[in-house]
Design a protein around this motif. Structure first.
Motif, PDB file in Angstrom:
ATOM      1  N   TRP A 371       0.840  -1.207   0.000  1.00  0.00           N
ATOM      2  CA  TRP A 371       0.000   0.000   0.000  1.00  0.00           C
ATOM      3  C   TRP A 371       0.876   1.260   0.000  1.00  0.00           C
ATOM      4  O   TRP A 371       0.646   2.193  -0.781  1.00  0.00           O
ATOM      5  CB  TRP A 371      -0.912  -0.023   1.208  1.00  0.00           C
ATOM      6  CG  TRP A 371      -1.845   1.144   1.296  1.00  0.00           C
ATOM      7  CD1 TRP A 371      -1.772   2.197   2.167  1.00  0.00           C
ATOM      8  CD2 TRP A 371      -2.989   1.393   0.475  1.00  0.00           C
ATOM      9  NE1 TRP A 371      -2.793   3.082   1.944  1.00  0.00           N
ATOM     10  CE2 TRP A 371      -3.563   2.607   0.908  1.00  0.00           C
ATOM     11  CE3 TRP A 371      -3.581   0.702  -0.578  1.00  0.00           C
ATOM     12  CZ2 TRP A 371      -4.699   3.148   0.315  1.00  0.00           C
ATOM     13  CZ3 TRP A 371      -4.729   1.238  -1.163  1.00  0.00           C
ATOM     14  CH2 TRP A 371      -5.270   2.444  -0.719  1.00  0.00           C
ATOM     15  N   PHE A 383      -8.342   0.989  -5.564  1.00  0.00           N
ATOM     16  CA  PHE A 383      -8.680   0.061  -4.496  1.00  0.00           C
ATOM     17  C   PHE A 383      -8.910  -1.345  -5.034  1.00  0.00           C
ATOM     18  O   PHE A 383      -8.557  -2.329  -4.388  1.00  0.00           O
ATOM     19  CB  PHE A 383      -9.930   0.541  -3.751  1.00  0.00           C
ATOM     20  CG  PHE A 383      -9.797   1.920  -3.145  1.00  0.00           C
ATOM     21  CD1 PHE A 383      -8.547   2.508  -2.949  1.00  0.00           C
ATOM     22  CD2 PHE A 383     -10.926   2.628  -2.759  1.00  0.00           C
ATOM     23  CE1 PHE A 383      -8.430   3.767  -2.386  1.00  0.00           C
ATOM     24  CE2 PHE A 383     -10.824   3.883  -2.189  1.00  0.00           C
ATOM     25  CZ  PHE A 383      -9.574   4.459  -2.008  1.00  0.00           C
ATOM     26  N   THR A 384      -9.518  -1.456  -6.206  1.00  0.00           N
ATOM     27  CA  THR A 384      -9.853  -2.777  -6.748  1.00  0.00           C
ATOM     28  C   THR A 384      -8.603  -3.608  -6.982  1.00  0.00           C
ATOM     29  O   THR A 384      -8.568  -4.803  -6.640  1.00  0.00           O
ATOM     30  CB  THR A 384     -10.637  -2.631  -8.062  1.00  0.00           C
ATOM     31  OG1 THR A 384     -11.806  -1.858  -7.832  1.00  0.00           O
ATOM     32  CG2 THR A 384     -11.031  -3.994  -8.600  1.00  0.00           C
ATOM     33  N   GLU A 387      -7.342  -4.803  -3.652  1.00  0.00           N
ATOM     34  CA  GLU A 387      -8.221  -5.808  -3.064  1.00  0.00           C
ATOM     35  C   GLU A 387      -8.063  -7.152  -3.767  1.00  0.00           C
ATOM     36  O   GLU A 387      -8.082  -8.216  -3.122  1.00  0.00           O
ATOM     37  CB  GLU A 387      -9.672  -5.335  -3.139  1.00  0.00           C
ATOM     38  CG  GLU A 387     -10.651  -6.241  -2.412  1.00  0.00           C
ATOM     39  CD  GLU A 387     -12.040  -5.632  -2.306  1.00  0.00           C
ATOM     40  OE1 GLU A 387     -12.927  -6.309  -1.763  1.00  0.00           O
ATOM     41  OE2 GLU A 387     -12.234  -4.479  -2.758  1.00  0.00           O
ATOM     42  N   GLN A 388      -7.872  -7.119  -5.088  1.00  0.00           N
ATOM     43  CA  GLN A 388      -7.692  -8.364  -5.821  1.00  0.00           C
ATOM     44  C   GLN A 388      -6.407  -9.076  -5.405  1.00  0.00           C
ATOM     45  O   GLN A 388      -6.344 -10.306  -5.365  1.00  0.00           O
ATOM     46  CB  GLN A 388      -7.677  -8.083  -7.328  1.00  0.00           C
ATOM     47  CG  GLN A 388      -9.046  -7.726  -7.902  1.00  0.00           C
ATOM     48  CD  GLN A 388      -8.989  -7.348  -9.360  1.00  0.00           C
ATOM     49  OE1 GLN A 388      -7.916  -7.092  -9.920  1.00  0.00           O
ATOM     50  NE2 GLN A 388     -10.156  -7.315 -10.000  1.00  0.00           N
ATOM     51  N   TRP A 390      -4.745  -8.742  -2.347  1.00  0.00           N
ATOM     52  CA  TRP A 390      -4.634  -9.116  -0.943  1.00  0.00           C
ATOM     53  C   TRP A 390      -5.936  -9.645  -0.334  1.00  0.00           C
ATOM     54  O   TRP A 390      -5.920 -10.152   0.797  1.00  0.00           O
ATOM     55  CB  TRP A 390      -4.148  -7.916  -0.120  1.00  0.00           C
ATOM     56  CG  TRP A 390      -2.767  -7.482  -0.506  1.00  0.00           C
ATOM     57  CD1 TRP A 390      -2.430  -6.387  -1.258  1.00  0.00           C
ATOM     58  CD2 TRP A 390      -1.557  -8.153  -0.197  1.00  0.00           C
ATOM     59  NE1 TRP A 390      -1.064  -6.324  -1.424  1.00  0.00           N
ATOM     60  CE2 TRP A 390      -0.503  -7.390  -0.786  1.00  0.00           C
ATOM     61  CE3 TRP A 390      -1.233  -9.301   0.521  1.00  0.00           C
ATOM     62  CZ2 TRP A 390       0.834  -7.763  -0.676  1.00  0.00           C
ATOM     63  CZ3 TRP A 390       0.096  -9.674   0.626  1.00  0.00           C
ATOM     64  CH2 TRP A 390       1.113  -8.918   0.036  1.00  0.00           C
ATOM     65  N   VAL A 392      -8.429  -7.870   0.668  1.00  0.00           N
ATOM     66  CA  VAL A 392      -8.932  -6.956   1.708  1.00  0.00           C
ATOM     67  C   VAL A 392      -9.318  -5.635   1.057  1.00  0.00           C
ATOM     68  O   VAL A 392      -8.701  -5.187   0.092  1.00  0.00           O
ATOM     69  CB  VAL A 392      -7.880  -6.706   2.814  1.00  0.00           C
ATOM     70  CG1 VAL A 392      -7.527  -7.999   3.538  1.00  0.00           C
ATOM     71  CG2 VAL A 392      -6.632  -6.041   2.264  1.00  0.00           C
ATOM     72  N   ASP A 393     -10.352  -5.030   1.604  1.00  0.00           N
ATOM     73  CA  ASP A 393     -10.768  -3.696   1.189  1.00  0.00           C
ATOM     74  C   ASP A 393      -9.904  -2.696   1.949  1.00  0.00           C
ATOM     75  O   ASP A 393      -9.906  -2.691   3.195  1.00  0.00           O
ATOM     76  CB  ASP A 393     -12.243  -3.495   1.532  1.00  0.00           C
ATOM     77  CG  ASP A 393     -12.774  -2.122   1.108  1.00  0.00           C
ATOM     78  OD1 ASP A 393     -11.974  -1.183   0.950  1.00  0.00           O
ATOM     79  OD2 ASP A 393     -14.000  -1.988   0.937  1.00  0.00           O
ATOM     80  N   TYR A 397      -9.514  -2.336   5.924  1.00  0.00           N
ATOM     81  CA  TYR A 397      -8.271  -2.803   6.540  1.00  0.00           C
ATOM     82  C   TYR A 397      -7.562  -1.669   7.271  1.00  0.00           C
ATOM     83  O   TYR A 397      -6.998  -1.853   8.350  1.00  0.00           O
ATOM     84  CB  TYR A 397      -7.347  -3.409   5.475  1.00  0.00           C
ATOM     85  CG  TYR A 397      -6.179  -4.157   6.064  1.00  0.00           C
ATOM     86  CD1 TYR A 397      -6.311  -5.487   6.443  1.00  0.00           C
ATOM     87  CD2 TYR A 397      -4.953  -3.540   6.265  1.00  0.00           C
ATOM     88  CE1 TYR A 397      -5.242  -6.185   7.004  1.00  0.00           C
ATOM     89  CE2 TYR A 397      -3.880  -4.227   6.820  1.00  0.00           C
ATOM     90  CZ  TYR A 397      -4.036  -5.552   7.184  1.00  0.00           C
ATOM     91  OH  TYR A 397      -2.980  -6.236   7.751  1.00  0.00           O
TER      92      TYR A 397
END
Length: 455
Positions: A371, A383-384, A387-388, A390, A392-393, A397
């Motif tokens: 991040w 963000f997508t 999230e893909q 890890w 997690v959003d 998170y």
């Protein structure tokens, strides 16, 4: 809206440079490097592109501002012994590599790599190439001290495949040079730059420092004018960090001769405005590159990354650092070689990697590392994508950190949308501050003078 000057005064606090996350201050002492070897073997079960860094610690003289790991000596024969031990370390590292792995990036730093004589450089280059397979598009860079670089040095560097060079300039004013104990007439920089281009080493970076003793806005403006006449492809314009308790040589500087905080701030604003008007892109973290340069393209394409050498165009490559004090980044482990030359030699004589510190990254470390890297290296952090990777959003998170973004958004450093964070042009000046929000090891009571100031 606050001005850039007001924001710099607000955000100019001690903080990490995030050449890694977690940072080197989190590394722990180890007794046996066996775990490192096991991790490297596991990591290299398949072929991959890798980065190699070689630390050459020797310098002929001491620059009083310098915080690098170095050994001051005029005995160039010490370079032969040092290369002998680099060869031993190369053999140990090579054992861990998959036979089909290729070196996509190779960097020699210091100290001063051009402390080595031309024949020593040729030998080192030859020994590296004997042991490792070069990628056809390898980026091979070297740090150069123009004061110790002859035309023969440049010829040797070209022969071993160097295609990028970074020249230490710092400042072109004679009075400033005397104050920092580094006399380097601009003609030397000009001559070495010419030799490099004649040898087809065309990608050239200059390192400058602002905030040095005896510097004024006028003298620094002249330094910028001087280096602009040589049209470097990249410039690193570093803020001088005065940390004499950590860097004893800095005690030799006259603190009464430092520019005031306001003057130093003016130098930074001058550098940004001057270089952007001259066709350079502010990458962030002190770095500028020409429009069309690979560093600029990597920023635009989202492939930029950071490692212990700063910004890099090669994403997702493990970095192996050889030589005393070298820090390696290999997937979920960071490890550092000893900073003591005798201990470095002794460990290699015993057939062991000279590793003294390491850090095994937890899952949270890896998530935060990715991040923070995205924030440091991408203009838009989606963000997508995160999230893909890890599962997690990021808004969930980092829920504890998310409300701290409001102030950054109010100051127009970032724009928070439903599906992404955009780093504004102004925000690139404050990347360290943005990243610090998500540093799990950094709390207000830990912002000590172990770190330089962020701007």
């Amino acid at each position: 809206m606050q001005t850039d000057r007001e924001l710099i005064q607000k955000y100019n606090v001690p903080g990490p440079r995030y050449t890694s996350y977690p940072t080197a201050v989190q590394f722990q002492e180890i007794d046996n490097p066996a775990n490192v070897v096991h991790t490297l073997k596991k990591r290299n079960s398949e072929p991959r592109n890798v980065s190699l860094y070689f630390h050459v610690p020797f310098c002929f003289s001491l620059c009083w501002y310098c915080g690098c790991t170095k050994i001051i000596t005029k005995n160039t024969d010490r370079g032969d012994v040092y290369i002998d031990y680099l060869v031993k370390e190369m053999d140990l590292v090579k054992e861990q590599f998959h036979p089909q792995s290729k070196v996509i990036q190779l960097h020699m730093g210091g100290g001063t790599p051009t402390f080595l004589k031309p024949d020593q450089l040729r030998r080192l280059g030859s020994e590296i190439k004997k042991r490792f397979t070069y990628h056809p598009e390898i980026e091979f860079s070297v740090e150069i001290d123009p004061r110790t670089c002859s035309k023969e040095h440049v010829g040797a560097l070209a022969e071993i495949g160097v295609n990028r060079a970074s020249l230490g300039v710092q400042d072109t004013n004679e009075e400033v040079q005397k104050a920092i104990h580094r006399i380097q007439p601009f003609e030397q920089t000009e001559q070495v730059t010419r030799w490099l281009r004649e040898a087809w080493i065309n990608s050239i970076n200059f390192d400058l420092i602002y905030g040095l003793p005896k510097q004024t806005l006028e003298t620094f403006q002249q330094t910028l004018r001087d280096v602009q006449t040589l049209h470097p492809d990249r410039l690193a314009v570093y803020s001088y960090a005065h940390l004499p308790n950590l860097m004893p040589s800095q005690k030799l500087l006259n603190e009464d001769e430092f520019p005031s905080p306001d003057e130093k701030l003016s130098m930074l604003m001058l550098a940004i405005n001057t270089l952007e008007n001259d066709g350079y892109r502010y990458i962030g973290m002190d770095h500028f590159s020409k429009e069309g340069d690979e560093l600029t393209k990597a920023l635009e394409e989202g492939t930029l990354q950071r490692n212990f050498q700063g910004y890099s165009t090669h994403a997702n490559t493990d970095m192996y650092a050889l030589g005393m004090s070298g820090i390696s980044m290999v997937d979920s482990i960071y490890y550092q070689n000893t900073k003591d030359l005798d201990a470095y030699y002794t460990e290699l004589d015993d057939g062991s990697l000279p590793v003294v510190k390491q850090m095994m990254l937890r899952e949270d470390d890896r998530i935060r590392r990715d991040w923070i890297s995205r924030l440091m290296c991408k203009p838009n952090v989606h963000f997508t994508d995160f999230e893909q990777r890890w599962g997690v959003d990021p808004k969930e998170y980092f829920a504890n950190e998310w409300n701290r973004l409001d102030e950054l958004e109010e100051d127009e450093l970032i724009i928070v949308l439903d599906n992404q964070i955009q780093i504004t042009t102004r925000g690139r000046l404050f990347l360290r501050n943005i990243a610090m929000v998500f540093d799990a090891y950094l709390s207000p009571d830990k912002q000590t003078q172990r770190y330089s100031k962020t701007v």
